[in-house]
Design an enzyme around this catalytic site. Structure first.
Site, PDB file in Angstrom:
ATOM      1  N   SER A 259      -8.127  -2.460  -2.439  1.00  0.00           N
ATOM      2  CA  SER A 259      -7.885  -0.987  -2.212  1.00  0.00           C
ATOM      3  C   SER A 259      -9.539  -0.317  -2.314  1.00  0.00           C
ATOM      4  O   SER A 259     -10.550  -1.160  -2.694  1.00  0.00           O
ATOM      5  CB  SER A 259      -7.407  -0.628  -3.862  1.00  0.00           C
ATOM      6  OG  SER A 259      -8.286  -0.905  -4.761  1.00  0.00           O
ATOM      7  N   LYS A 260      -9.503   0.991  -1.783  1.00  0.00           N
ATOM      8  CA  LYS A 260     -10.855   1.575  -1.715  1.00  0.00           C
ATOM      9  C   LYS A 260     -11.249   1.370  -3.176  1.00  0.00           C
ATOM     10  O   LYS A 260     -12.740   1.577  -3.323  1.00  0.00           O
ATOM     11  CB  LYS A 260     -10.407   3.122  -1.503  1.00  0.00           C
ATOM     12  CG  LYS A 260     -11.539   3.573  -0.604  1.00  0.00           C
ATOM     13  CD  LYS A 260     -10.946   4.967   0.002  1.00  0.00           C
ATOM     14  CE  LYS A 260     -11.953   6.054   0.052  1.00  0.00           C
ATOM     15  NZ  LYS A 260     -13.155   5.870   0.655  1.00  0.00           N
ATOM     16  N   ARG A 261     -10.493   1.608  -4.280  1.00  0.00           N
ATOM     17  CA  ARG A 261     -11.292   1.729  -5.655  1.00  0.00           C
ATOM     18  C   ARG A 261     -11.933   0.323  -5.852  1.00  0.00           C
ATOM     19  O   ARG A 261     -13.033   0.458  -6.234  1.00  0.00           O
ATOM     20  CB  ARG A 261     -10.228   2.039  -6.587  1.00  0.00           C
ATOM     21  CG  ARG A 261     -10.720   2.606  -7.861  1.00  0.00           C
ATOM     22  CD  ARG A 261      -9.673   2.917  -8.953  1.00  0.00           C
ATOM     23  NE  ARG A 261     -10.299   2.485 -10.231  1.00  0.00           N
ATOM     24  CZ  ARG A 261      -9.998   1.440 -10.809  1.00  0.00           C
ATOM     25  NH1 ARG A 261      -9.071   0.516 -10.112  1.00  0.00           N
ATOM     26  NH2 ARG A 261     -10.519   1.052 -11.908  1.00  0.00           N
ATOM     27  N   GLU A 264     -14.768   0.237  -3.619  1.00  0.00           N
ATOM     28  CA  GLU A 264     -16.044   0.934  -3.947  1.00  0.00           C
ATOM     29  C   GLU A 264     -16.552   0.626  -5.529  1.00  0.00           C
ATOM     30  O   GLU A 264     -17.571   1.476  -5.852  1.00  0.00           O
ATOM     31  CB  GLU A 264     -15.642   2.463  -3.892  1.00  0.00           C
ATOM     32  CG  GLU A 264     -15.704   2.418  -2.278  1.00  0.00           C
ATOM     33  CD  GLU A 264     -15.225   4.012  -1.797  1.00  0.00           C
ATOM     34  OE1 GLU A 264     -14.891   4.687  -2.498  1.00  0.00           O
ATOM     35  OE2 GLU A 264     -15.157   4.151  -0.695  1.00  0.00           O
TER      36      GLU A 264
END
Ligand code: GLU
Length: 495
Positions: A259-261, A264
């Site tokens: 996931s982007k989360r 990042e």
């Protein structure tokens, strides 16, 4: 092709762009580069690719560099320590780039392009309407020198494009993935610089790797498409080729993109949360690589000894949080107790840290239950402060609270006869166990344990007695007895 060339020293690098937090991809690339450099007795370089002026921030650069240092991934050359091929920050290398861009322009391998955004968009639209892959049509390729200098004099906005010949095969051997080949036709005359001293990513990256004498480029597979473009730039500049190793993607346990989360989330958060650097690196090294002997728990020297680019896998590495927790728990258990206590002190209130005896007992007793250092705060809180708890917790199964109170009073009497020096887990166990065996283990020990810690789960009661000491233990037992008395006095008396 071998991993090691005879003539050239091994030099590897990571080249993070300071446009965001230190993320997992950068740390894994740094680790693999670091291990490879150490294994091959080469150099590990850090270069900051900050050519994107709008998005590059020094707070991110600091976070990336500090984070890597905290993890123990130290470099031999970099923006903070310098080195023979500096500066190591791209915004400070304009003069170097200028020579190369001028060379390309003089040799007509690159040209100024003055096409406006609108013109480019309409070209694009027309190509797509005809079913063609959109790429720059080359409008400005043949501008005369006069036209160019006029436009530049008028400050017409411009970029610099590479002349990309058609029909050229751009092939390279990737140490992990084998031969990868692309035809130049798909590329089109790409923009390589904003102006004479400001290259874009692909050009700056190629020039720097050459100037810094990088022998192997070990980076994520998301850069494979850039590699073809970079090969072309190398050829146009007449530079030597470099060896490549593109690392596999990192995937979730169900093999989806992370996931982007997760991607990042700053890796520094893991450190702040109490994941140990050694555990994080051990977890990361296995995201795409395995040791020949399949050993999973590896110290850094063991990783260095075993590391080989040939054993990096092509398929994605799986990011599994439970696995990370498992590694961390192993490393926490293996820490010398003094070191563990020092590390725990960062997480706990100052009043706790000052209670040396209690900190030590709590660390010894709770280390098995910790997945990360920050867990200690909740797990060990009761050693320092008895929290509020519901009186019903003092009842063992169906046994009435009145019976719990009786047992607690009995134990209190026994304990009050013991001296402070005898307040050890082993001695108290010897004193209390016969009583517990006689009256019922659960019935006696459950209320005692709850009275001492106020919680459903905790280490065993004898260990807690020793940790708290006589006075505090008796105080807590008295609180429990009083709690039950209060509760019983509230209960309606049956007629
Ligand atoms: N600046 C690029 C990035 O952060 C580096 C790519 C490379 O390692 O060549 O993705």
């Amino acid at each position: 092709m071998t991993e090691k060339t005879e003539k050239q020293p091994i030099r590897v690098r990571i080249a993070p762009s300071p446009t965001g937090h230190l993320h997992l991809g950068t740390v894994r690339a740094a680790l693999y580069n670091y291990l490879f450099a150490k294994k091959e007795h080469g150099s590990f370089v850090v270069r900051i690719e900050d050519t994107d002026p709008g998005r590059s921030l020094s707070i991110y650069e600091n976070e990336i560099l500090d984070g890597l240092k905290s993890l123990g991934l130290h470099w031999d050359e970099g923006p903070d320590i310098g080195g023979p091929y500096g500066p190591y920050r791209q915004t400070e290398r304009g003069d170097i780039y200028k020579k190369y861009i001028e060379k390309l322009l003089t040799e007509k391998k690159a040209y100024y392009c003055f096409c406006s955004k609108e013109e480019l968009e309409s070209q694009r639209g027309a190509m797509m309407a005809n079913g063609l892959t959109p790429r720059y049509t080359g409008t400005c390729r043949h501008l005369s020198d006069e036209e160019i200098s006029d436009n530049l004099k008028q400050n017409k906005s411009s970029v610099i494009r590479l002349v990309v010949p058609l029909g050229i095969e751009l092939a390279f051997h990737d140490i992990i993935r084998g031969t990868i080949s692309v035809m130049s036709d798909t590329i089109g005359d790409m923009v390589i610089a904003r102006n004479i001293s400001t290259p874009l990513f692909n050009l700056a990256n190629v020039i720097d790797d050459y100037e810094m004498k990088i022998s192997h480029i070990i980076r994520g597979e998301d850069h494979i498409t850039n590699t073809s473009k970079q090969l072309l730039i190398q050829r146009m500049l007449g530079l030597d080729e470099v060896l490549y190793a593109h690392l596999p993607l990192v995937l979730t346990p169900d093999r989806k993109k992370l996931s982007k989360r997760s991607l990042e989330t700053s890796f520094v958060e893991y450190l702040k949360d109490g994941y140990l650097p050694e555990a994080l690196l051990n977890f990361l090294v296995l995201l795409g690589w395995s040791s020949q002997d399949e050993q999973e728990l590896l110290t850094i020297p063991e990783m260095i000894e075993r590391f080989s680019l040939k054993r990096v896998q092509k398929s994605g590495g799986i990011f599994n949080m439970e696995k990370l927790d498992w590694f961390n728990a192993q490393y926490i258990k293996a820490l010398p107790i003094k070191e563990l206590i020092e590390k725990l002190k960062v997480f706990v209130p100052e009043e706790w840290a000052m209670q040396t005896h209690l900190m030590e007992r709590a660390a010894i007793l709770e280390r098995e239950r910790m997945k990360k250092l920050s867990d200690f705060v909740d797990l060990a809180k009761f050693f320092f402060v008895l929290g509020e708890y519901d009186v019903s917790l003092l009842g063992w199964q169906k046994v009435s609270l009145a019976v719990s109170a009786d047992h607690l009073s009995g134990i209190r009497n026994l304990l009050s006869n013991e001296s402070d020096v005898d307040f050890t887990a082993a001695h108290l166990e010897a004193v209390l166990m016969p009583v517990a065996e006689k009256l019922g283990r659960g019935e006696v020990l459950w209320p005692l344990r709850v009275a001492l810690c106020g919680e459903r789960n905790s280490p065993g009661p004898f260990d807690i007695l020793e940790a708290l000491g006589k006075e505090e233990s008796l105080r807590r037992i008295d609180i429990a007895i009083a709690k039950i008395a209060g509760e019983l006095s509230r209960e309606p008396v049956s007629p």
